[in-house]
Structure formats: C-alpha cells, structure tokens
Enzyme design. Structure first.
Site, PDB file in Angstrom:
ATOM      1  N   CYS A   2     -39.517   2.076   4.902  1.00 56.80           N
ATOM      2  CA  CYS A   2     -38.689   3.240   4.894  1.00 56.80           C
ATOM      3  C   CYS A   2     -39.547   4.350   4.721  1.00 56.80           C
ATOM      4  CB  CYS A   2     -37.686   2.921   3.757  1.00 56.80           C
ATOM      5  SG  CYS A   2     -36.566   1.590   3.939  1.00 56.80           S
ATOM      6  N   ARG A  27     -43.639   4.952  10.430  1.00 53.75           N
ATOM      7  CA  ARG A  27     -43.421   3.963   9.380  1.00 53.75           C
ATOM      8  C   ARG A  27     -42.396   3.085  10.088  1.00 53.75           C
ATOM      9  NH1 ARG A  27     -45.449   5.192   4.218  1.00 53.75           N
ATOM     10  NH2 ARG A  27     -43.692   3.872   3.273  1.00 53.75           N
ATOM     11  N   TRP A  74     -35.647   1.257   7.212  1.00 54.58           N
ATOM     12  CA  TRP A  74     -36.166   0.422   7.935  1.00 54.58           C
ATOM     13  C   TRP A  74     -35.353  -0.961   7.383  1.00 54.58           C
ATOM     14  CZ3 TRP A  74     -39.483  -4.119   7.380  1.00 54.58           C
ATOM     15  CH2 TRP A  74     -40.073  -4.758   8.371  1.00 54.58           C
ATOM     16  N   ASN A  98     -37.375   3.156  -1.280  1.00 55.13           N
ATOM     17  CA  ASN A  98     -38.221   2.448  -0.430  1.00 55.13           C
ATOM     18  C   ASN A  98     -38.639   1.100  -0.948  1.00 55.13           C
ATOM     19  OD1 ASN A  98     -40.333   1.313   1.411  1.00 55.13           O
ATOM     20  ND2 ASN A  98     -41.776   2.820   0.928  1.00 55.13           N
ATOM     21  N   GLY A  99     -38.398  -0.260  -0.366  1.00 51.41           N
ATOM     22  CA  GLY A  99     -38.821  -1.285  -1.254  1.00 51.41           C
ATOM     23  C   GLY A  99     -37.796  -2.207  -1.289  1.00 51.41           C
ATOM     24  N   GLU A 483     -58.320  -9.051  18.056  1.00 50.74           N
ATOM     25  CA  GLU A 483     -57.847  -7.906  17.805  1.00 50.74           C
ATOM     26  C   GLU A 483     -57.143  -7.406  19.228  1.00 50.74           C
ATOM     27  OE1 GLU A 483     -57.154  -5.924  15.729  1.00 50.74           O
ATOM     28  OE2 GLU A 483     -57.053  -3.949  16.421  1.00 50.74           O
ATOM     29  N   LYS A 487     -53.252  -6.194  19.609  1.00 51.16           N
ATOM     30  CA  LYS A 487     -52.971  -5.024  20.055  1.00 51.16           C
ATOM     31  C   LYS A 487     -51.760  -5.212  21.361  1.00 51.16           C
ATOM     32  CE  LYS A 487     -53.812  -2.816  17.619  1.00 51.16           C
ATOM     33  NZ  LYS A 487     -54.751  -2.817  16.501  1.00 51.16           N
ATOM     34  N   GLU A 490     -48.555  -6.241  20.062  1.00 49.89           N
ATOM     35  CA  GLU A 490     -47.744  -5.324  19.157  1.00 49.89           C
ATOM     36  C   GLU A 490     -47.274  -4.134  20.083  1.00 49.89           C
ATOM     37  OE1 GLU A 490     -49.989  -4.238  14.970  1.00 49.89           O
ATOM     38  OE2 GLU A 490     -51.234  -4.072  17.036  1.00 49.89           O
ATOM     39  N   HIS A 506     -60.710 -27.473  23.861  1.00 51.20           N
ATOM     40  CA  HIS A 506     -60.022 -28.129  22.861  1.00 51.20           C
ATOM     41  C   HIS A 506     -58.398 -27.899  22.741  1.00 51.20           C
ATOM     42  CE1 HIS A 506     -63.856 -29.590  21.219  1.00 51.20           C
ATOM     43  NE2 HIS A 506     -64.172 -28.371  21.379  1.00 51.20           N
ATOM     44  N   LYS A 604     -46.131   0.731   9.498  1.00 52.01           N
ATOM     45  CA  LYS A 604     -47.120   1.246   9.459  1.00 52.01           C
ATOM     46  C   LYS A 604     -47.909   0.726   8.309  1.00 52.01           C
ATOM     47  CE  LYS A 604     -51.146   3.134  10.442  1.00 52.01           C
ATOM     48  NZ  LYS A 604     -51.916   2.431  11.586  1.00 52.01           N
TER      49      LYS A 604
END
Ligand code: F6R
Length: 609
Positions: A2, A27, A74, A98-99, A483, A487, A490, A506, A604
């Site tokens: 949030c 965010r 969010w 927020n939280g 990485e 990317k 996401e 393997h 974020k």
C-alpha cells in the site's frame, strides 16, 4: 504494498494528493481512496481499480484543501473492492494503513461483542473502531490514537484524520515505512520519498513506535508508549533526488528509463571511492579494530538483491580471499544462524525497508555481528540500524523490477572486493590499479551494450509466444542467469528457470525439446569451452539457443541467435551480460501487453514478510 500520502498546509489541493499517490503507483495496488476536511466535515472517495478510476469520481474542479489523506491499497485481508479500499471511516475518524494488524481477529471479535459493527473485511478497520471507542469514552484524539495503537500487534504505517480536529493530521509508524516531508508552510507524509519530491527535499524518516501530530505550523514527534517528545532538528535529512528523476523522461516506461540510466548509476556508485579504496574500506569500518574483524562475510538479501550478493561472493572470494556465505533473508532469520566472532554481516537492499532483510540484520546484530548495509535509499530503516552504510547512489528506482539498483549493487560489491583485496594485500598495487581502471570502463561498456536495444526488441518479437525459458551460465555469470530468469518471470509472466550450466545434465536437460528458448551466457573466459559443450547439448535436443557473448565468431553456426556484448575483465562480465537479459524481459513484457512497471501481484518494497 500500500501507499500512503498525507498533507496539511495552506495551499493544498486534491490534485496534489492524487499526484502524490501517482508517484507511489510503482508499489502496486488494486484500489485507491482519498479523504479530506471540506470545512464542514470529512469528505471521502474510494474505489476499486486504478487512480484514473478514483479521479473519475472526485469533485471537478478539484477543491483546494488544507488537510487530507490518500491511499493506494494492495489487498491482503479482503478482496479489492470499494468497501475494502482505504480510508476506513468510523464516526468522526478516518484511517489509511500500510502493513498488517496481526491481532485484528481478536480485536474485531471483542469490539463486535461490545456491539460495534464492521463494514469491511480488512484488518485495518479495527483501528478507527478502537479510536472512536476511546473518543466516546472522553479521551482526546491524541490519547485515543495512542491507546488504540498500543493495542495493535503487527506492522503499520497509519495516517489518521478526525472531523473534530480539522487542523490536525496524525501519522504513526511501526514496522512499515513512513517519511515526513517538511515544506514551506506545509507538512507531508508518505510511504516513500518520491511522493512529495516536487514540494520538498527535506525529510524526516519516522522510527518505529513514533507518532507525529501535524498542524499547519507545527510538527510534534513523540514516542507512542512514553509520550516523550522526540527532537526533529537532528533527524532532518536532505535528499539529493530531483522530481525529474522520478519522471519517465521520454521513455515509455520507468523500467526502460532505468535500464538506460545504468551507466550513470554505476558511475555514481563508483564515484570518487575508487581513488582511495583503503580509505573507502576504513570508512565502512570493515577492518576498524583488527584485521580479524572481518574474517568472513554473511551477505543476506532477497530477490534481485540476492543475485547481486551471489555475484559479490564470486568477486570477494576470488580477489580478497575472504570466505563469503550468501543467504536469502527469510531463510537466515528463522534458522538460528551461527554468528562467529569476526563475522561481518552485510545486508543488500535497494529500499532499505524489506521486512525479511531488516529482521535478518537485527538478528545478526543481536548475535554480535558487525553490520553493514548496501542500500539505495538515504535514511531508510536498514541504513539507520546498521553499523555502517554503503550507499549505491543509483537515484530513485520506480519500476517495480529492479534494474539500475542491481548493477549499482554489483558495482558497490566490486569496490568492496578490490578494497578488501588491497587491505589484505591479496593484490599488488599494479594489479589493483589495473582492476580499478577496468572497473572505470564498465559504465562505457554498459552504454555500448545498450546499443543492442533495437536488435533485442526484434528478437523479443520471435519469443513472445514461448511458454518456458531456460537460462544457463557458469561461474560469476550464474547469478546473472538467475537474474535474467527472474526479470522475465516478473515482467512477462513467462515461466523461466536459471541454472548453472554444469548442472543441466542433472535434471533440467529433461525440459529441452524443440524450440525451447535457452539463453546461454558465454563470455570468452576459461569456462567458455565448457559452456560451448552445454550449447551443443541443447542443440542436439532441438532447443533454441540465444547466446550472449563477446566472442560471436566462435558461436556462429551453433547458436540460433547471438547477442554480442563487449569484452571486459572476467569479474566484470556480469555488468555487460545482464543488460541484454533486462532488455529481453522488457521487450517481451511490452509485446505481451504486460504492465511492465507494475507487474501483477508484485510490490516494490516488501514491508511485510
Ligand atoms: C526484483 C525485485 C525484488 C527485490 C526484492 C528485494 O526485480 O525488485 O526481487 O529485489 O524484493 O528488495 P530490496 O532490494 O528493496 O530489499
């Protein structure tokens, strides 16, 4: 996560709150709302969806305001809906949060038992309910907020406004970031600095368990439990970021802009530090008392920062010969780690607010480790709590997927590695000078690699329909394979895996069939022949090889697609190899019509665990 904004002052407008929320859009959110004092009482608007949906229900023309709060939600408790959107209002009080309030079930059932009625499914609504309850019992608004907050367990940044105190705004922080902006005849608060950068560069980062009471002329910061006043004077920090840094500057997306900002970001990270690496290492307090103070390093982080940490391990062990262990923060914090004397704990965090990384840092500190944080946000929690700080100075990163802060983190780790190597006399003066000059060339090499953008965009067009990707590399580029695959996941929602190329036989080799795109990082170093064999193995099974290499001739006729990157020192190859992978993910995401700056479900800064 949030986003919260708050404003109190003379020349405010509703638009200012909406613009502030826009600068926090990165965010991630699924609903939004606003509340303000309209001269007669509180006026509130909220809706599911994006800020444009909120704007469509706001009064037109936008009124000027003196006090107001805004929020992007969010969803955690309760689906995205206008009822669950913040602010939550009970009687005269409205709250944005927020939280996560961990004990909300217990609080809610007690309040319901006392006859209070809840409208939403959120954890947040217990907060205005409790405040209203204490107001009815005759407490002042400040006391009512204190009493309510002392009953909460969990993490929260709260913005609170009350109809009965039309010239006051309240902010409370525990565990979730909240920064106060000091303006000219106005005060602001927000979850992150960019929200109010056009209005002020002077900020106070609130600490946990603090409450701030703002009026148009005064800022009153207090400790919640003791109610003791906290001085603001020595807490004000000046942020060097400019509003333009938080704009797209002609690019279609923040992610694209930030990919292009990497040469500058890395230059800023390296800065003058490179001229005196012994001083640089001494300033960080790494070898302050005895050389034995940093006999080993534990680097802890999450996501992309974790990949930078893995690159750092290769660099530091290879040239400074100091053992480095790297761990995901959410694992480290819960496994009762062994912290021996001489351990330097390093957290790597772009935001400085990632809950798991902060918890790991606190754990290590409590167990006696000296702590260093590599961070991008001046004044953030990790920088306030660590013994020493290595700022990356990348500028604000708005795109949810990290790009420029990743390369800056790697640059910071390079400085650390060379500095430690010099201090420990693992490198001669000449060797250190040679590394320094190769490192100084890195921003220019990144610039050169960025010239492949159009070529990579065209390549992306041939890959948008792929369902899976494999990324392979060896040595210091293995974290870059991780990485690159992160990317792509996401940004384009395509399943991707990163593997050490030597591990392919393997298991992952079973995935390879006709047309599976396999991105292979193949720098011309001592592992080139081994990577070449891996490419042969992929080709033999019909896979499509996309090679990133500084030696295109050697792969002609073998790889299906070749992206040429400049040659550099083996330890610096991650800088040039990661750029095509960022661009590839970006262009595939754009061509799939994905929201590359705010990918679905992602936030974020992950301020809850
Ligand atoms: C990936 C990404 C995340 C972050 C992670 C840690 O593109 O951005 O994986 O790297 O959430 O965040 P910080 O570095 O702020 O601790």
């Amino acid at each position: 996560m949030c986003g919260i904004v708050g404003f109190i002052g003379k020349n405010g407008s509703l638009q200012m709150l909406v613009e502030g929320l826009k600068r926090l859009e990165y965010r991630g959110y699924d609903s939004a709302g606003i509340v303000f004092q309209n001269g007669h009482g509180l006026e509130m608007y909220k809706t599911k969806g994006k800020l444009r949906d909120l704007q469509s229900i706001l009064p037109d023309p936008a009124p000027t305001i003196r006090v107001g709060l805004g929020h992007t939600r969010w969803a955690t408790h309760g689906e995205p809906s206008s009822v669950n959107a913040h602010p939550h209002r009970v009687d005269k009080v409205a709250v944005v949060h927020n939280g996560i309030i961990e004990n909300y079930r217990e609080l809610r059932s007690n309040l319901e038992g006392e006859g209070y009625t809840f409208l939403s499914e959120t954890d947040t609504e217990v907060v205005p309910q409790l405040i209203s309850k204490y107001l009815r019992q005759g407490f002042s608004i400040t006391e009512a907020i204190r009493l309510a907050v002392m009953r909460l367990r969990g993490t929260y940044a709260l913005g609170i406004i009350s109809e009965s105190s039309p010239d006051t705004l309240f902010a409370v922080r525990k565990g979730s970031p909240l920064v106060l902006g000091i303006g000219n005849g106005a005060f602001y608060f927000a979850s992150d600095v960019p929200a109010f950068l056009p209005y002020t560069r002077k900020f106070i980062f609130m600490e946990d368990n603090q409450m701030c009471i703002l009026t148009p002329d005064d800022i009153d910061l207090r400790h919640i439990e003791s109610n003791a006043v906290v001085s603001c004077t020595d807490r004000t920090v000046k942020i060097g970021w400019t509003p333009a840094m938080a704009e797209k500057d002609g690019h279609d997306h923040f992610m694209h802009k930030e990919i292009y900002e990497q040469p500058r970001a890395v230059r800023h990270t390296i800065g003058e530090r490179i001229d005196d690496l012994l001083k640089f290492v001494a300033d960080l307090g790494i070898f302050t008392q005895r050389r034995a103070d940093s006999r080993r390093l534990h680097i802890v982080s999450c996501g992309t920062s974790f990949h930078a940490a893995l690159v750092g391990k290769y660099m530091i062990e290879s040239i400074a010969r100091v053992p480095v262990s790297v761990e995901i923060a959410s694992e480290y914090r819960y496994r009762n780690p062994i912290v021996e004397r001489g351990t330097l704990f390093v957290s790597i965090t772009q935001s400085g607010e990632t809950a798991d990384t902060l918890a790991a840092q606190r754990e290590a500190k409590q167990m006696g480790a000296r702590t260093l944080t590599i961070c991008n946000v001046v004044g953030s929690t990790s920088t306030r709590e660590a013994d020493s700080v290595l700022y990356t100075h990348s500028g604000p990163e708005i795109g949810v997927a990290s790009t420029k802060t990743f390369t800056s983190q790697m640059a910071a780790l390079c400085l650390l590695a060379i500095g430690m190597a010099v201090e420990r006399r693992c490198l001669t003066e000449e060797e250190a000078d040679a590394m320094r000059s190769r490192l100084s060339e890195v921003p220019g090499l990144i610039e050169k690699t960025l010239m492949k953008d159009a070529e990579i965009k065209a390549l992306a067009g041939t890959l948008v329909h792929a369902k899976d990707f494999l990324y392979l590399a060896r040595g210091i580029n293995y974290p870059i394979a991780l990485e690159g695959s992160l990317k792509l996941k996401e940004i384009s929602y395509i399943h991707a895996e990163g593997y050490p190329a030597g591990e392919m036989k393997h298991g992952p080799i079973a995935l390879i069939d006709k047309g599976l795109p396999v991105v292979v990082l193949a720098p011309s170093n001592d592992l080139f022949e081994k990577v070449f064999s891996n490419i042969e193995e992929v080709k033999a099974r019909g896979g499509r090889v996309i090679a990133v290499t500084d030696s295109p001739e050697a792969l002609k006729g073998k790889a299906d697609d070749i992206i040429e990157v400049p040659s550099t020192h083996p330890l610096f190859t991650p800088f040039v190899n990661v750029i095509p992978l960022q661009l590839l993910a970006y262009h595939i995401g754009v061509q799939k019509n994905c929201d590359v700056d705010q990918p679905r479900n992602l936030a974020k800064s992950v301020t809850v665990e």
